[in-house]
Write a protein that holds these residues in place. Sequence first.
Motif, PDB file in Angstrom:
ATOM      1  N   UNK A   1     -86.828 -69.652 -39.520  1.00 30.38           N
ATOM      2  CA  UNK A   1     -87.000 -70.248 -40.786  1.00 30.38           C
ATOM      3  C   UNK A   1     -88.472 -70.054 -41.297  1.00 30.38           C
ATOM      4  N   UNK A   2     -89.200 -69.365 -40.424  1.00 25.88           N
ATOM      5  CA  UNK A   2     -90.438 -69.287 -40.989  1.00 25.88           C
ATOM      6  C   UNK A   2     -91.149 -68.088 -41.225  1.00 25.88           C
ATOM      7  N   UNK A   3     -90.266 -67.166 -41.987  1.00 21.12           N
ATOM      8  CA  UNK A   3     -90.717 -65.807 -42.174  1.00 21.12           C
ATOM      9  C   UNK A   3     -91.845 -65.861 -43.074  1.00 21.12           C
ATOM     10  N   UNK A   4     -91.674 -66.545 -44.065  1.00 19.99           N
ATOM     11  CA  UNK A   4     -93.183 -66.420 -45.092  1.00 19.99           C
ATOM     12  C   UNK A   4     -94.236 -67.097 -44.701  1.00 19.99           C
ATOM     13  N   UNK A   5     -94.264 -68.125 -43.882  1.00 21.90           N
ATOM     14  CA  UNK A   5     -95.158 -68.814 -43.340  1.00 21.90           C
ATOM     15  C   UNK A   5     -95.762 -67.809 -42.417  1.00 21.90           C
ATOM     16  N   UNK A   6     -95.085 -67.116 -41.316  1.00 22.10           N
ATOM     17  CA  UNK A   6     -95.735 -66.169 -40.540  1.00 22.10           C
ATOM     18  C   UNK A   6     -96.330 -65.063 -41.324  1.00 22.10           C
ATOM     19  N   UNK A   7     -95.817 -64.479 -42.428  1.00 21.58           N
ATOM     20  CA  UNK A   7     -96.405 -63.501 -43.295  1.00 21.58           C
ATOM     21  C   UNK A   7     -97.958 -64.085 -43.828  1.00 21.58           C
ATOM     22  N   UNK A   8     -97.666 -65.330 -44.272  1.00 20.11           N
ATOM     23  CA  UNK A   8     -98.996 -66.050 -44.938  1.00 20.11           C
ATOM     24  C   UNK A   8    -100.138 -65.905 -43.745  1.00 20.11           C
ATOM     25  N   UNK A   9     -99.827 -66.276 -42.647  1.00 16.90           N
ATOM     26  CA  UNK A   9    -100.965 -66.650 -41.719  1.00 16.90           C
ATOM     27  C   UNK A   9    -101.371 -65.237 -41.233  1.00 16.90           C
TER      28      UNK A   9
ATOM     29  N   UNK B   1     -91.583 -63.372 -33.967  1.00 17.23           N
ATOM     30  CA  UNK B   1     -90.490 -64.361 -34.617  1.00 17.23           C
ATOM     31  C   UNK B   1     -89.434 -64.396 -33.750  1.00 17.23           C
ATOM     32  N   UNK B   2     -88.807 -65.519 -33.442  1.00 15.99           N
ATOM     33  CA  UNK B   2     -87.971 -65.575 -32.431  1.00 15.99           C
ATOM     34  C   UNK B   2     -86.754 -66.382 -32.961  1.00 15.99           C
ATOM     35  N   UNK B   3     -85.479 -66.121 -32.541  1.00 15.86           N
ATOM     36  CA  UNK B   3     -84.451 -66.659 -33.245  1.00 15.86           C
ATOM     37  C   UNK B   3     -83.808 -68.109 -32.558  1.00 15.86           C
ATOM     38  N   UNK B   4     -83.180 -68.842 -32.926  1.00 14.64           N
ATOM     39  CA  UNK B   4     -82.647 -69.955 -32.502  1.00 14.64           C
ATOM     40  C   UNK B   4     -83.954 -70.982 -32.107  1.00 14.64           C
ATOM     41  N   UNK B   5     -84.518 -71.136 -32.656  1.00 14.35           N
ATOM     42  CA  UNK B   5     -86.002 -72.156 -32.350  1.00 14.35           C
ATOM     43  C   UNK B   5     -86.368 -71.661 -31.056  1.00 14.35           C
ATOM     44  N   UNK B   6     -86.294 -70.515 -30.662  1.00 12.81           N
ATOM     45  CA  UNK B   6     -87.096 -69.974 -29.497  1.00 12.81           C
ATOM     46  C   UNK B   6     -86.432 -70.460 -28.157  1.00 12.81           C
ATOM     47  N   UNK B   7     -85.081 -70.867 -28.131  1.00 11.40           N
ATOM     48  CA  UNK B   7     -84.496 -71.223 -26.980  1.00 11.40           C
ATOM     49  C   UNK B   7     -84.494 -70.263 -25.870  1.00 11.40           C
TER      50      UNK B   7
ATOM     51  N   UNK C   1     -92.640 -76.822 -31.764  1.00 14.28           N
ATOM     52  CA  UNK C   1     -91.394 -76.720 -31.531  1.00 14.28           C
ATOM     53  C   UNK C   1     -90.535 -77.931 -32.106  1.00 14.28           C
ATOM     54  N   UNK C   2     -90.762 -79.406 -31.751  1.00 13.60           N
ATOM     55  CA  UNK C   2     -90.464 -80.216 -32.727  1.00 13.60           C
ATOM     56  C   UNK C   2     -90.064 -80.290 -34.214  1.00 13.60           C
ATOM     57  N   UNK C   3     -90.971 -79.536 -34.902  1.00 11.95           N
ATOM     58  CA  UNK C   3     -90.774 -79.333 -36.240  1.00 11.95           C
ATOM     59  C   UNK C   3     -89.680 -78.060 -36.568  1.00 11.95           C
ATOM     60  N   UNK C   4     -89.702 -77.180 -35.413  1.00 14.10           N
ATOM     61  CA  UNK C   4     -88.737 -76.158 -35.556  1.00 14.10           C
ATOM     62  C   UNK C   4     -87.418 -76.844 -35.521  1.00 14.10           C
ATOM     63  N   UNK C   5     -87.178 -77.820 -34.387  1.00  9.15           N
ATOM     64  CA  UNK C   5     -85.836 -78.530 -34.355  1.00  9.15           C
ATOM     65  C   UNK C   5     -85.407 -79.530 -35.247  1.00  9.15           C
ATOM     66  N   UNK C   6     -86.432 -79.983 -36.159  1.00 12.41           N
ATOM     67  CA  UNK C   6     -86.315 -80.781 -37.352  1.00 12.41           C
ATOM     68  C   UNK C   6     -85.847 -79.820 -38.678  1.00 12.41           C
ATOM     69  N   UNK C   7     -85.982 -78.480 -38.471  1.00 13.69           N
ATOM     70  CA  UNK C   7     -85.641 -77.745 -39.506  1.00 13.69           C
ATOM     71  C   UNK C   7     -86.778 -77.455 -40.498  1.00 13.69           C
TER      72      UNK C   7
END
Length: 294
Positions: free
Chosen positions: A196-204, A220-226, A237-243
């Motif tokens: 869910x973080x494609x554009x944020x990765x690009x910005x950083x 960039x990892x799939x499935x919240x890095x599981x 990671x809790x923010x990943x899990x919260x969407x």
Amino acid sequence: MDIDQSRLKQHCEQLCSTIRPAESAELEAARQYVIQELVNSGWEVERHHFQAQDSMLTSLSGQNLIARHPQLNSQNKPRFCVGAHLDTRPESPGADDNTSAVATLLELGRLLPLSQELSNKWALELVAFDLEENGMLGGAEHARLHQQQQTDLRGMVSLEMLGYCDPTPGSQTLPRELIGLYPDTGDFIAIVGNQNSTTLIAAFQQGMEKVNGLPVEILQVPQNGEMLQATRLSDHSPFWDAGYPAVMITDTSFLRNPHYHQPTDTVDTLDFEFLTKVAQGSLEATKLILQGGY
């Protein structure tokens, strides 16, 4: 305005003068230091008290420090969060883990309100997380708080171990799945995000690459890095899990730094030239995000 290396070193030396594990008096002293530094830079700091249980169901008391600045805060704007955990392991002074990142957070707090070119489209909060070493409990509490308050939170970044660099070939180890895909020399900074973080990765990445002489790698990892648990070991990671979109900025922790969670994680092991570049890149990236969103 540029990151001040001497200030980074001063913060690290001050905070590493004692070990500061969960619920300790030393951690409270560190909180007071962080609060005073942020207040000196014009921030208003809230202590958010919470109770949480670790994986052994032990109840713990925590405090996240949430800072907002009058120039960078508006209830009508989307919000962005930059955080770093303040607590350490009981056996380690935590110079890299995670004092290097807290020092960076304090420098961002000093410089962002001074950025004359900053006409921010987004509001900003800085957070010093608690109980990260007990299972990212401070990050989980803050993600829960944003969900409860239905904040328009567009993303967060966790600053996690920023100051260890080793230019020796072979100094960087990698998970089996990543061997051959990334350098084996531990002189780069990594940006780690999820699906869910494609554009944020690009910005950083764009902000980090403004800094000359700072190698930047992204993952960039799939499935919240599981499938790659090492990518989950910080408060993002809790923010990943919260969407929420979220990234971790890291020197790759135990994959590079032999002092991880050891008594030897001391200030003299940090590379302050490298840390200054990483802090400058974090500053540039945050400015880009606040100015234009993503």
